[in-house]
Design a protein around this motif. Structure first.
Motif, PDB file in Angstrom:
ATOM      1  N   VAL A 244       0.628   5.853  -3.548  1.00 11.29           N
ATOM      2  CA  VAL A 244       0.590   6.994  -2.622  1.00 11.29           C
ATOM      3  C   VAL A 244       0.163   8.251  -3.373  1.00 11.29           C
ATOM      4  O   VAL A 244      -0.699   9.012  -2.912  1.00 11.29           O
ATOM      5  CB  VAL A 244       1.970   7.200  -1.965  1.00 11.29           C
ATOM      6  CG1 VAL A 244       2.009   8.515  -1.198  1.00 11.29           C
ATOM      7  CG2 VAL A 244       2.276   6.034  -1.011  1.00 11.29           C
ATOM      8  N   VAL A 245       0.743   8.472  -4.549  1.00 12.01           N
ATOM      9  CA  VAL A 245       0.401   9.659  -5.348  1.00 12.01           C
ATOM     10  C   VAL A 245      -1.078   9.625  -5.738  1.00 12.01           C
ATOM     11  O   VAL A 245      -1.797  10.625  -5.607  1.00 12.01           O
ATOM     12  CB  VAL A 245       1.289   9.737  -6.601  1.00 12.01           C
ATOM     13  CG1 VAL A 245       0.767  10.798  -7.571  1.00 12.01           C
ATOM     14  CG2 VAL A 245       2.727  10.050  -6.219  1.00 12.01           C
ATOM     15  N   GLU A 246      -1.555   8.491  -6.213  1.00  9.25           N
ATOM     16  CA  GLU A 246      -2.944   8.403  -6.655  1.00  9.25           C
ATOM     17  C   GLU A 246      -3.906   8.500  -5.479  1.00  9.25           C
ATOM     18  O   GLU A 246      -4.986   9.098  -5.588  1.00  9.25           O
ATOM     19  CB  GLU A 246      -3.172   7.098  -7.429  1.00  9.25           C
ATOM     20  CG  GLU A 246      -4.340   7.135  -8.381  1.00  9.25           C
ATOM     21  CD  GLU A 246      -4.196   8.200  -9.451  1.00  9.25           C
ATOM     22  OE1 GLU A 246      -5.103   9.067  -9.524  1.00  9.25           O
ATOM     23  OE2 GLU A 246      -3.209   8.188 -10.196  1.00  9.25           O
ATOM     24  N   SER A 247      -3.524   7.937  -4.338  1.00  9.09           N
ATOM     25  CA  SER A 247      -4.360   8.047  -3.143  1.00  9.09           C
ATOM     26  C   SER A 247      -4.474   9.501  -2.700  1.00  9.09           C
ATOM     27  O   SER A 247      -5.547   9.949  -2.297  1.00  9.09           O
ATOM     28  CB  SER A 247      -3.781   7.205  -2.008  1.00  9.09           C
ATOM     29  OG  SER A 247      -3.825   5.833  -2.311  1.00  9.09           O
TER      30      SER A 247
ATOM     31  N   LYS B 250       0.815  -1.215   0.000  1.00  5.65           N
ATOM     32  CA  LYS B 250       0.000   0.000   0.000  1.00  5.65           C
ATOM     33  C   LYS B 250       0.848   1.264   0.000  1.00  5.65           C
ATOM     34  O   LYS B 250       0.334   2.355  -0.226  1.00  5.65           O
ATOM     35  CB  LYS B 250      -0.929  -0.002   1.220  1.00  5.65           C
ATOM     36  CG  LYS B 250      -2.031  -1.030   1.136  1.00  5.65           C
ATOM     37  CD  LYS B 250      -2.879  -1.054   2.384  1.00  5.65           C
ATOM     38  CE  LYS B 250      -2.215  -1.806   3.507  1.00  5.65           C
ATOM     39  NZ  LYS B 250      -3.110  -2.044   4.660  1.00  5.65           N
ATOM     40  N   ASP B 251       2.157   1.132   0.267  1.00  4.07           N
ATOM     41  CA  ASP B 251       3.040   2.301   0.313  1.00  4.07           C
ATOM     42  C   ASP B 251       3.831   2.493  -0.973  1.00  4.07           C
ATOM     43  O   ASP B 251       4.770   3.288  -1.010  1.00  4.07           O
ATOM     44  CB  ASP B 251       4.012   2.162   1.493  1.00  4.07           C
ATOM     45  CG  ASP B 251       3.287   2.136   2.829  1.00  4.07           C
ATOM     46  OD1 ASP B 251       2.298   2.888   2.964  1.00  4.07           O
ATOM     47  OD2 ASP B 251       3.688   1.364   3.725  1.00  4.07           O
ATOM     48  N   HIS B 252       3.463   1.782  -2.021  1.00  5.06           N
ATOM     49  CA  HIS B 252       4.150   1.959  -3.306  1.00  5.06           C
ATOM     50  C   HIS B 252       3.974   3.413  -3.763  1.00  5.06           C
ATOM     51  O   HIS B 252       2.882   3.975  -3.662  1.00  5.06           O
ATOM     52  CB  HIS B 252       3.552   1.009  -4.343  1.00  5.06           C
ATOM     53  CG  HIS B 252       4.345   0.938  -5.610  1.00  5.06           C
ATOM     54  ND1 HIS B 252       4.311   1.945  -6.560  1.00  5.06           N
ATOM     55  CD2 HIS B 252       5.192  -0.006  -6.087  1.00  5.06           C
ATOM     56  CE1 HIS B 252       5.095   1.624  -7.558  1.00  5.06           C
ATOM     57  NE2 HIS B 252       5.648   0.445  -7.307  1.00  5.06           N
ATOM     58  N   PRO B 253       5.032   4.055  -4.266  1.00  2.00           N
ATOM     59  CA  PRO B 253       4.947   5.473  -4.641  1.00  2.00           C
ATOM     60  C   PRO B 253       3.793   5.797  -5.590  1.00  2.00           C
ATOM     61  O   PRO B 253       3.135   6.835  -5.440  1.00  2.00           O
ATOM     62  CB  PRO B 253       6.308   5.738  -5.299  1.00  2.00           C
ATOM     63  CG  PRO B 253       7.225   4.749  -4.653  1.00  2.00           C
ATOM     64  CD  PRO B 253       6.404   3.524  -4.416  1.00  2.00           C
ATOM     65  N   ASP B 254       3.550   4.940  -6.577  1.00  2.11           N
ATOM     66  CA  ASP B 254       2.443   5.199  -7.510  1.00  2.11           C
ATOM     67  C   ASP B 254       1.110   5.272  -6.781  1.00  2.11           C
ATOM     68  O   ASP B 254       0.269   6.139  -7.056  1.00  2.11           O
ATOM     69  CB  ASP B 254       2.360   4.088  -8.562  1.00  2.11           C
ATOM     70  CG  ASP B 254       3.493   4.162  -9.561  1.00  2.11           C
ATOM     71  OD1 ASP B 254       4.207   5.180  -9.565  1.00  2.11           O
ATOM     72  OD2 ASP B 254       3.667   3.202 -10.335  1.00  2.11           O
TER      73      ASP B 254
END
Length: 227
Positions: free
Chosen positions: A139-142, A133-137
């Motif tokens: 995080v940005v979309e969240s 859940k902490d993948h950069p992609d």
């Protein structure tokens, strides 16, 4: 040999620029196949869970198994792409609701029903222990989604259309819980009731409030701490 005309000998000075390597762009049919795979996976995860066989996903997408494995060699990669797709679609729904609805509460309502159409609750079990859940992609979309939904809530509260004692976390908990099938029921059996129950939920959010809520408004940060 020494040149006297001011012209630098060949090879002197800065090195000649190396030829630029052009990375080939994916072909249009390859992109379409990838989109079909993500769409098919999203649908089948809703219906059968994340453990659905890979060959069934390929069959639903109308492509061969080799195409599926070439795009997503490991299942977590496919789950990642499906979640990323859902977050992006939800963000688009929230932004469109804000742009197209003059009534700020109607914009909140439109987003809530749109989230139900995306089967958000049914997809929640995908976020299991093996999911990053902490993948950069992600995080940005969240963060994009959170900003869009917070904007909907803030505008509706400022306009006096949404009760002031709730937070974005309250809204998202309600949506996720009311769109999750009950134990022992299938998604299709549950679907006819979802929008009905969501409308009851929305009626309780509209201002002026008809009751006093216990506790404090839930924020997104509260939800992250409890996860």
């Amino acid at each position: 040999m020494i040149r006297t005309d001011g012209e630098a000998p060949a090879g002197d000075g800065a090195a000649e620029a190396a030829p630029v390597r052009r990375v080939p762009r994916p072909r249009a049919d390859a992109l379409r196949n990838r989109e079909r795979l993500v769409t098919a996976a999203r649908e089948m995860f809703v219906e059968f869970g994340c453990a659905v066989p890979y060959d069934e996903i390929a069959r639903r997408a109308g492509v061969g198994n080799a195409t599926l494995y070439r795009n997503f060699p490991e299942r977590p990669e496919l789950v990642h792409e499906v979640v990323l797709s859902i977050l992006a679609r939800l963000t688009e729904r929230a932004e469109r609701a804000a742009a197209e609805e003059a009534d700020t509460f109607a914009a909140v309502s439109r987003f809530v029903h749109a989230a139900a159409d995306e089967r958000v609750g049914a997809l929640c079990p995908m976020l299991d222990g093996t999911f990053d859940k902490d993948h950069p992609d992600l995080v940005v979309e969240s963060e994009r989604l959170e900003e869009a939904v917070e904007g909907l809530v803030r505008r509706a509260q400022t306009a006096g259309r949404l009760r002031a004692d709730i937070g974005v976390g309250d809204l998202m908990v309600g949506v996720s819980q009311l769109t999750r099938p009950l134990p022992g029921t299938g998604c299709e059996d549950f679907a006819p009731f979802v929008h009905r129950h969501l409308q009851l939920f929305l009626d309780g959010l509209e201002a002026p409030a008809r009751s006093t809520l216990p506790g404090a408004a839930a924020t997104l940060e509260d939800l992250r701490r409890d996860a």
